[in-house]
Write a protein that holds these residues in place. Structure first.
Motif, PDB file in Angstrom:
ATOM      1  N   GLN A   4       1.667  -6.836 -39.306  1.00 64.35           N
ATOM      2  CA  GLN A   4       2.072  -6.079 -38.120  1.00 64.35           C
ATOM      3  C   GLN A   4       0.984  -6.225 -37.074  1.00 64.35           C
ATOM      4  O   GLN A   4      -0.203  -6.100 -37.386  1.00 64.35           O
ATOM      5  CB  GLN A   4       2.206  -4.599 -38.508  1.00 64.35           C
ATOM      6  N   LEU A   5       1.406  -6.494 -35.832  1.00 57.94           N
ATOM      7  CA  LEU A   5       0.457  -6.430 -34.729  1.00 57.94           C
ATOM      8  C   LEU A   5       0.468  -4.990 -34.248  1.00 57.94           C
ATOM      9  O   LEU A   5       1.474  -4.509 -33.729  1.00 57.94           O
ATOM     10  CB  LEU A   5       0.839  -7.396 -33.600  1.00 57.94           C
ATOM     11  N   ARG A   6      -0.641  -4.318 -34.462  1.00 53.31           N
ATOM     12  CA  ARG A   6      -0.719  -2.899 -34.105  1.00 53.31           C
ATOM     13  C   ARG A   6      -0.629  -2.730 -32.591  1.00 53.31           C
ATOM     14  O   ARG A   6      -1.025  -3.613 -31.829  1.00 53.31           O
ATOM     15  CB  ARG A   6      -2.016  -2.288 -34.644  1.00 53.31           C
ATOM     16  N   ASP A   7      -0.087  -1.594 -32.190  1.00 50.34           N
ATOM     17  CA  ASP A   7      -0.001  -1.293 -30.761  1.00 50.34           C
ATOM     18  C   ASP A   7      -1.385  -1.393 -30.144  1.00 50.34           C
ATOM     19  O   ASP A   7      -2.389  -1.065 -30.783  1.00 50.34           O
ATOM     20  CB  ASP A   7       0.569   0.110 -30.543  1.00 50.34           C
ATOM     21  N   ASN A   8      -1.445  -1.843 -28.907  1.00 52.90           N
ATOM     22  CA  ASN A   8      -2.724  -2.016 -28.218  1.00 52.90           C
ATOM     23  C   ASN A   8      -3.016  -0.778 -27.365  1.00 52.90           C
ATOM     24  O   ASN A   8      -3.047  -0.841 -26.147  1.00 52.90           O
ATOM     25  CB  ASN A   8      -2.686  -3.284 -27.355  1.00 52.90           C
ATOM     26  N   ILE A   9      -3.191   0.349 -28.057  1.00 50.55           N
ATOM     27  CA  ILE A   9      -3.460   1.608 -27.364  1.00 50.55           C
ATOM     28  C   ILE A   9      -4.746   2.231 -27.901  1.00 50.55           C
ATOM     29  O   ILE A   9      -5.027   2.142 -29.093  1.00 50.55           O
ATOM     30  CB  ILE A   9      -2.286   2.613 -27.505  1.00 50.55           C
ATOM     31  N   PRO A  10      -5.532   2.838 -27.013  1.00 50.02           N
ATOM     32  CA  PRO A  10      -6.771   3.470 -27.463  1.00 50.02           C
ATOM     33  C   PRO A  10      -6.483   4.621 -28.432  1.00 50.02           C
ATOM     34  O   PRO A  10      -5.422   5.228 -28.387  1.00 50.02           O
ATOM     35  CB  PRO A  10      -7.395   4.006 -26.171  1.00 50.02           C
ATOM     36  N   GLY A  11      -7.432   4.883 -29.300  1.00 52.24           N
ATOM     37  CA  GLY A  11      -7.322   6.037 -30.183  1.00 52.24           C
ATOM     38  C   GLY A  11      -6.765   5.734 -31.557  1.00 52.24           C
ATOM     39  O   GLY A  11      -6.787   6.582 -32.432  1.00 52.24           O
ATOM     40  N   ILE A  12      -6.246   4.498 -31.767  1.00 52.24           N
ATOM     41  CA  ILE A  12      -5.804   4.142 -33.113  1.00 52.24           C
ATOM     42  C   ILE A  12      -6.804   3.139 -33.688  1.00 52.24           C
ATOM     43  O   ILE A  12      -7.520   2.466 -32.939  1.00 52.24           O
ATOM     44  CB  ILE A  12      -4.366   3.563 -33.136  1.00 52.24           C
ATOM     45  N   LEU A  13      -6.841   3.055 -35.003  1.00 50.92           N
ATOM     46  CA  LEU A  13      -7.712   2.065 -35.632  1.00 50.92           C
ATOM     47  C   LEU A  13      -7.162   0.668 -35.390  1.00 50.92           C
ATOM     48  O   LEU A  13      -5.953   0.451 -35.476  1.00 50.92           O
ATOM     49  CB  LEU A  13      -7.804   2.314 -37.135  1.00 50.92           C
ATOM     50  N   TYR A  14      -8.011  -0.244 -35.075  1.00 51.20           N
ATOM     51  CA  TYR A  14      -7.662  -1.643 -34.875  1.00 51.20           C
ATOM     52  C   TYR A  14      -6.516  -1.847 -33.874  1.00 51.20           C
ATOM     53  O   TYR A  14      -5.531  -2.506 -34.169  1.00 51.20           O
ATOM     54  CB  TYR A  14      -7.343  -2.320 -36.214  1.00 51.20           C
ATOM     55  N   PRO A  15      -6.648  -1.300 -32.663  1.00 51.88           N
ATOM     56  CA  PRO A  15      -5.596  -1.521 -31.665  1.00 51.88           C
ATOM     57  C   PRO A  15      -5.485  -3.001 -31.315  1.00 51.88           C
ATOM     58  O   PRO A  15      -6.492  -3.690 -31.164  1.00 51.88           O
ATOM     59  CB  PRO A  15      -6.063  -0.698 -30.461  1.00 51.88           C
ATOM     60  N   GLY A  16      -4.240  -3.492 -31.228  1.00 52.24           N
ATOM     61  CA  GLY A  16      -4.012  -4.880 -30.871  1.00 52.24           C
ATOM     62  C   GLY A  16      -4.455  -5.892 -31.906  1.00 52.24           C
ATOM     63  O   GLY A  16      -4.590  -7.073 -31.603  1.00 52.24           O
ATOM     64  N   HIS A  17      -4.659  -5.447 -33.136  1.00 52.71           N
ATOM     65  CA  HIS A  17      -5.069  -6.324 -34.232  1.00 52.71           C
ATOM     66  C   HIS A  17      -3.912  -6.501 -35.220  1.00 52.71           C
ATOM     67  O   HIS A  17      -3.083  -5.606 -35.396  1.00 52.71           O
ATOM     68  CB  HIS A  17      -6.243  -5.715 -35.007  1.00 52.71           C
ATOM     69  N   TRP A  18      -3.903  -7.648 -35.877  1.00 54.97           N
ATOM     70  CA  TRP A  18      -2.977  -7.856 -36.990  1.00 54.97           C
ATOM     71  C   TRP A  18      -3.468  -7.021 -38.179  1.00 54.97           C
ATOM     72  O   TRP A  18      -4.668  -6.985 -38.455  1.00 54.97           O
ATOM     73  CB  TRP A  18      -2.937  -9.327 -37.387  1.00 54.97           C
ATOM     74  N   ALA A  19      -2.541  -6.368 -38.851  1.00 56.35           N
ATOM     75  CA  ALA A  19      -2.879  -5.503 -39.986  1.00 56.35           C
ATOM     76  C   ALA A  19      -1.682  -5.430 -40.931  1.00 56.35           C
ATOM     77  O   ALA A  19      -0.600  -5.925 -40.622  1.00 56.35           O
ATOM     78  CB  ALA A  19      -3.254  -4.113 -39.485  1.00 56.35           C
ATOM     79  N   PHE A  20      -1.887  -4.777 -42.044  1.00 53.95           N
ATOM     80  CA  PHE A  20      -0.805  -4.594 -43.011  1.00 53.95           C
ATOM     81  C   PHE A  20       0.144  -3.494 -42.567  1.00 53.95           C
ATOM     82  O   PHE A  20      -0.240  -2.577 -41.850  1.00 53.95           O
ATOM     83  CB  PHE A  20      -1.369  -4.181 -44.383  1.00 53.95           C
ATOM     84  N   PHE A  21       1.355  -3.569 -43.068  1.00 53.55           N
ATOM     85  CA  PHE A  21       2.263  -2.442 -42.949  1.00 53.55           C
ATOM     86  C   PHE A  21       1.853  -1.421 -44.000  1.00 53.55           C
ATOM     87  O   PHE A  21       1.374  -1.761 -45.073  1.00 53.55           O
ATOM     88  CB  PHE A  21       3.715  -2.886 -43.177  1.00 53.55           C
ATOM     89  N   GLY A  22       2.036  -0.150 -43.686  1.00 57.36           N
ATOM     90  CA  GLY A  22       1.671   0.930 -44.588  1.00 57.36           C
ATOM     91  C   GLY A  22       1.090   2.079 -43.795  1.00 57.36           C
ATOM     92  O   GLY A  22       1.121   2.073 -42.562  1.00 57.36           O
ATOM     93  N   GLY A  23       0.576   3.076 -44.500  1.00 57.32           N
ATOM     94  CA  GLY A  23       0.003   4.211 -43.799  1.00 57.32           C
ATOM     95  C   GLY A  23      -0.479   5.296 -44.728  1.00 57.32           C
ATOM     96  O   GLY A  23      -0.610   5.111 -45.937  1.00 57.32           O
ATOM     97  N   HIS A  24      -0.731   6.454 -44.123  1.00 58.13           N
ATOM     98  CA  HIS A  24      -1.307   7.607 -44.827  1.00 58.13           C
ATOM     99  C   HIS A  24      -0.382   8.170 -45.886  1.00 58.13           C
ATOM    100  O   HIS A  24       0.833   8.164 -45.727  1.00 58.13           O
ATOM    101  CB  HIS A  24      -1.616   8.727 -43.824  1.00 58.13           C
ATOM    102  N   LEU A  25      -1.005   8.683 -46.934  1.00 59.37           N
ATOM    103  CA  LEU A  25      -0.266   9.423 -47.950  1.00 59.37           C
ATOM    104  C   LEU A  25       0.007  10.821 -47.422  1.00 59.37           C
ATOM    105  O   LEU A  25      -0.889  11.457 -46.854  1.00 59.37           O
ATOM    106  CB  LEU A  25      -1.081   9.543 -49.247  1.00 59.37           C
TER     107      LEU A  25
END
Length: 148
Positions: free
Chosen positions: A23-44
């Motif tokens: 997933q290409l993460r949204d390019n917005i401030p305040g999230i981890l790794y904005p605008g970076h390729w990352a895995f799909f998934g998330g918090h428990l």
């Protein structure tokens, strides 16, 4: 200064024909790794197991959950414990519905080694998140037969 509690996340390595779905993460401030390729998934969520979390997250983020997910390993750092699952992706990319993020694509092992991949939607090469690259390199070392 007080240490932050460790956050637990469940993420998935999904692979198809020697490439890896990211997933290409949204390019917005305040999230981890904005605008970076990352895995799909998330918090428990409270009371949720990592396996329940990854299935829920994949359904929310791409409208699909693989028939079987296997635990690949754990990747702790100072603030995050990543529960990493893996599974083949038997469906075509056009059968997935992107519900979160800027873009999604299948990145090649060469792109992962370089630490960047091209996004059609962004129309530019975007970096891979550092922990995501390390996890994928470890995965490719352990399962080289899956990258051909």
């Amino acid at each position: 200064m007080k240490n932050k509690p460790i956050v637990e996340v469940a993420i998935a390595i999904l692979y198809r024909h020697g490439k890896f779905l990211l997933q290409l993460r949204d390019n917005i401030p305040g999230i981890l790794y904005p605008g970076h390729w990352a895995f799909f998934g998330g918090h428990l969520e409270p009371g949720e197991t990592p396996e329940e979390a990854i299935k829920r997250e994949l359904l929310e983020e791409i409208g699909y959950t693989p028939p079987a997910l296997s635990l690949f390993g754990y990747y702790p750092d100072t603030y995050v414990l990543r529960h990493v699952y893996q599974a083949p992706l038997p469906v075509e990319l056009n059968q997935l519905v992107l519900g979160e993020g800027w873009d999604m694509d299948l990145l090649t092992p060469e792109e992962i080694q370089r630490g960047e991949g091209y996004s059609e939607k962004a129309r530019q090469v975007r970096p891979l998140g550092t922990p995501h690259q390390k996890i994928l390199l470890d995965f490719m070392d352990k399962f080289p037969q899956l990258t051909v």
